[in-house]
Design a protein around this motif. Structure first.
Motif, PDB file in Angstrom:
ATOM      1  N   LEU A  38      20.133  15.482  27.622  1.00  0.00           N
ATOM      2  CA  LEU A  38      18.690  15.371  27.452  1.00  0.00           C
ATOM      3  C   LEU A  38      18.420  15.070  25.985  1.00  0.00           C
ATOM      4  O   LEU A  38      18.528  15.940  25.130  1.00  0.00           O
ATOM      5  N   ARG A  39      18.094  13.828  25.733  1.00  0.00           N
ATOM      6  CA  ARG A  39      17.894  13.427  24.332  1.00  0.00           C
ATOM      7  C   ARG A  39      16.486  13.777  23.867  1.00  0.00           C
ATOM      8  O   ARG A  39      15.580  13.993  24.684  1.00  0.00           O
TER       9      ARG A  39
ATOM     10  N   ARG B 174      11.890  15.645  26.761  1.00  0.00           N
ATOM     11  CA  ARG B 174      12.526  16.863  26.269  1.00  0.00           C
ATOM     12  C   ARG B 174      11.495  17.913  25.867  1.00  0.00           C
ATOM     13  O   ARG B 174      11.597  19.074  26.227  1.00  0.00           O
ATOM     14  N   GLU B 175      10.489  17.468  25.147  1.00  0.00           N
ATOM     15  CA  GLU B 175       9.458  18.422  24.732  1.00  0.00           C
ATOM     16  C   GLU B 175       8.772  19.037  25.945  1.00  0.00           C
ATOM     17  O   GLU B 175       8.496  20.224  25.988  1.00  0.00           O
TER      18      GLU B 175
ATOM     19  N   PHE C 290      10.559  24.802  31.293  1.00  0.00           N
ATOM     20  CA  PHE C 290      10.796  24.897  32.737  1.00  0.00           C
ATOM     21  C   PHE C 290      12.220  25.166  33.165  1.00  0.00           C
ATOM     22  O   PHE C 290      12.470  25.521  34.294  1.00  0.00           O
ATOM     23  N   GLN C 291      13.163  24.983  32.272  1.00  0.00           N
ATOM     24  CA  GLN C 291      14.549  24.987  32.730  1.00  0.00           C
ATOM     25  C   GLN C 291      14.987  26.273  33.407  1.00  0.00           C
ATOM     26  O   GLN C 291      15.717  26.241  34.378  1.00  0.00           O
ATOM     27  N   ASN C 292      14.507  27.430  32.904  1.00  0.00           N
ATOM     28  CA  ASN C 292      14.925  28.671  33.559  1.00  0.00           C
ATOM     29  C   ASN C 292      14.182  28.910  34.853  1.00  0.00           C
ATOM     30  O   ASN C 292      14.749  29.268  35.869  1.00  0.00           O
ATOM     31  N   THR C 293      12.866  28.693  34.819  1.00  0.00           N
ATOM     32  CA  THR C 293      12.082  28.986  36.018  1.00  0.00           C
ATOM     33  C   THR C 293      12.370  28.002  37.144  1.00  0.00           C
ATOM     34  O   THR C 293      12.246  28.345  38.314  1.00  0.00           O
ATOM     35  N   PHE C 294      12.782  26.784  36.824  1.00  0.00           N
ATOM     36  CA  PHE C 294      13.090  25.814  37.866  1.00  0.00           C
ATOM     37  C   PHE C 294      14.132  26.380  38.824  1.00  0.00           C
ATOM     38  O   PHE C 294      13.975  26.324  40.044  1.00  0.00           O
ATOM     39  N   ASN C 295      15.205  26.929  38.267  1.00  0.00           N
ATOM     40  CA  ASN C 295      16.280  27.439  39.115  1.00  0.00           C
ATOM     41  C   ASN C 295      15.839  28.613  39.966  1.00  0.00           C
ATOM     42  O   ASN C 295      16.153  28.668  41.155  1.00  0.00           O
ATOM     43  N   THR C 296      15.111  29.550  39.377  1.00  0.00           N
ATOM     44  CA  THR C 296      14.707  30.711  40.182  1.00  0.00           C
ATOM     45  C   THR C 296      13.705  30.298  41.258  1.00  0.00           C
ATOM     46  O   THR C 296      13.777  30.782  42.384  1.00  0.00           O
ATOM     47  N   THR C 297      12.792  29.398  40.916  1.00  0.00           N
ATOM     48  CA  THR C 297      11.822  28.949  41.923  1.00  0.00           C
ATOM     49  C   THR C 297      12.518  28.221  43.067  1.00  0.00           C
ATOM     50  O   THR C 297      12.240  28.469  44.244  1.00  0.00           O
ATOM     51  N   THR C 298      13.443  27.331  42.717  1.00  0.00           N
ATOM     52  CA  THR C 298      14.153  26.567  43.745  1.00  0.00           C
ATOM     53  C   THR C 298      15.021  27.487  44.596  1.00  0.00           C
ATOM     54  O   THR C 298      15.054  27.362  45.825  1.00  0.00           O
TER      55      THR C 298
ATOM     56  N   ALA D 193      14.894  10.382  34.584  1.00  0.00           N
ATOM     57  CA  ALA D 193      13.759  11.303  34.598  1.00  0.00           C
ATOM     58  C   ALA D 193      12.749  10.913  33.535  1.00  0.00           C
ATOM     59  O   ALA D 193      11.534  10.901  33.775  1.00  0.00           O
ATOM     60  N   GLU D 194      13.259  10.549  32.364  1.00  0.00           N
ATOM     61  CA  GLU D 194      12.352  10.173  31.283  1.00  0.00           C
ATOM     62  C   GLU D 194      11.604   8.889  31.611  1.00  0.00           C
ATOM     63  O   GLU D 194      10.420   8.762  31.362  1.00  0.00           O
ATOM     64  N   ARG D 195      12.321   7.956  32.231  1.00  0.00           N
ATOM     65  CA  ARG D 195      11.695   6.690  32.648  1.00  0.00           C
ATOM     66  C   ARG D 195      10.540   6.979  33.602  1.00  0.00           C
ATOM     67  O   ARG D 195       9.448   6.438  33.460  1.00  0.00           O
ATOM     68  N   ARG D 196      10.812   7.859  34.587  1.00  0.00           N
ATOM     69  CA  ARG D 196       9.765   8.186  35.559  1.00  0.00           C
ATOM     70  C   ARG D 196       8.594   8.880  34.860  1.00  0.00           C
ATOM     71  O   ARG D 196       7.431   8.655  35.176  1.00  0.00           O
TER      72      ARG D 196
END
Lengths: 238, 195
Positions: free
Chosen positions: B91-92, B97-98, B103-111, B182-185
């Motif tokens: 993730l450059r 990135r900003e 979200f990185q921690n909550t993404f996993n627990t939510t999923t 992801a960044e493109r989208r």
């Protein structure tokens, strides 16, 4: 709520009625171990944690004069988690008893539906055992996601047999389970990969029809008792 | 309806995402599961085109939704993953990135908390233009947000390798998330061209 007046409900993993490899080659030991010791245990552990949380008194926001909205929100989430996990626990507890090591004659084991009232009812409602099996399999295979396939007895109106499906870990609320099959991918994937149909074909060899017969009889008793009560005059019939 | 759908080729070899996602899983997931959604979607669309009553059409909608969703979701998924050689997991610095850091921690627990089968998404809310974590059940496509990153949490996506330990799969998959895609989208969505 303190433990003296309102003991917090505690759940335990029921023991498997047979060895982990007893359903081979139809369901592998690896699956049985994971399914029982990890998945089912997971539902039990989650339930126990949830009960502890639910037992805590609600937080009251004195200034606002009402239950703290964040606390209320947490409780709603907890209740959803409770229903999911209790469903998982109840469904799997039924499932282990619903399976039995394969036998050639269906005596003290699974795989063969012997003559009797259940067999007659299946013939009455489905034409023959094979058509029942095909209908059950196609309904269960048709579940779009995770869920369970069931042969149930309707204990409300006709008392007849029906095949129903439930999603995720939903419980049967208006039906009496006779036979249930877990079609979550964890129930078969390690052995059958994406070929669900093969799992279903094979599981019939270890369905505990004696247990199914017992449940059928029990459901019939409950149904008859219920009917007698309503005929005795509830006063609400037109 | 439209021309028949086909299985999109995987943008990398089946073993390219090892050790994070095994070759065995990638092969089954792509050539069996996704292919089945494509086949079933085509059959459902043919049947739908022939349907002449509302009842017949309604009866087919569940199949269209499930298999159409399955095709959409998995097509996005393959592009959303990349091997290390193609900067998977990297993730450059940049606009994504900003936006993604909280979200990185909550993404996993939510999923991981999805009760049943489904997908975890990092999606762009089209009105607030903010990233949000969203989940969809079964093969429902993400309609309320623009999908930026999606993770398949159906058991077939991880079971052969991670067994019941979803959390390990979710930790590992971040090593092969295609952040460039992801960044493109994200940039496209922010600029409004996908809304």
């Amino acid at each position: 709520m303190d433990d003296q007046c309102h003991p917090i409900p505690h759940y335990t993993l029921p023991r498997l009625p047979y060895a982990y490899d007893a359903l081979e080659p139809y369901i592998s030991k690896e699956i049985m171990e994971l399914h029982h010791l990890k998945h089912h245990q997971g539902y039990v552990d989650a339930l126990n944690k949830i009960e502890v949380e639910l037992a805590k008194p609600p937080t009251f926001d004195y200034y606002a004069g009402r239950q703290d909205p964040e606390d209320l929100q947490d409780r709603i989430v907890l209740q959803a988690a409770f229903f999911f996990n209790i469903g998982g626990h109840v469904n799997h507890s039924l499932f282990w008893k619903n399976l039995a090591p394969h036998t050639k004659d269906g005596v003290n084991g699974g795989g063969v539906l012997r003559e009797g009232s259940l067999e007659e009812a299946i013939v009455q409602y489905f034409g023959c055992f094979d058509r029942f099996k095909k209908t059950f399999d196609s309904a269960t295979l048709g579940i779009q996601g995770s869920g369970w396939g069931w042969l149930v007895r309707l204990n409300l109106s006709t008392g007849g047999l029906e095949i129903v499906t439930t999603v995720n870990q939903d419980r049967l609320l208006a039906h009496f389970p006779i036979i249930g099959v877990d079609i979550w991918e964890h129930a078969y994937y390690l052995q059958y990969k994406n070929v669900k149909a093969e799992y279903l074909e094979n599981i019939w060899n270890v369905i505990n029809f004696e247990e199914a017969q017992m449940r059928f009889d029990e459901a019939k008793k409950l149904y008859e008792e219920g009917r007698k009560k309503s005929e005795a005059g509830s006063g609400s019939d037109v | 309806m439209s021309a028949q759908h086909t299985l999109p080729p995987l943008p990398y070899a089946y073993d390219a995402l090892e050790p994070h996602i095994s070759r065995q899983i990638m092969e089954l997931h792509h050539t069996k599961h996704h292919q089945t959604y494509v086949n079933a979607l085509n059959a459902a669309e043919i049947a739908y085109a022939k349907a002449s009553t509302p009842k017949e059409r309604i009866a087919l909608q569940a199949a269209l939704r499930f298999n159409g969703g399955g095709h959409i979701n998995h097509s996005l998924f393959w592009e959303n993953l990349a091997p290390a050689s193609a900067n998977g997991g990297v993730l450059r610095d940049g606009p994504l990135r900003e936006a993604i850091v909280p979200f990185q921690n909550t993404f996993n627990t939510t999923t991981a908390g999805i009760q049943g089968s489904g997908w975890g998404w990092l999606g762009l809310n089209p009105s607030s233009k903010r990233l949000e974590i969203v989940t969809t059940a079964n093969q429902d496509p993400l309609l309320s947000h623009v999908p930026i990153i999606g993770v398949d949490i159906w058991e077939h996506a991880f079971y052969l390798q991670y067994l019941n330990v979803k959390a390990n799969y979710l930790k590992a998959i971040w090593n092969v998330i295609n952040f460039e895609e992801a960044e493109r989208r994200y940039v496209e969505a922010i600029n409004g061209s996908r809304l």
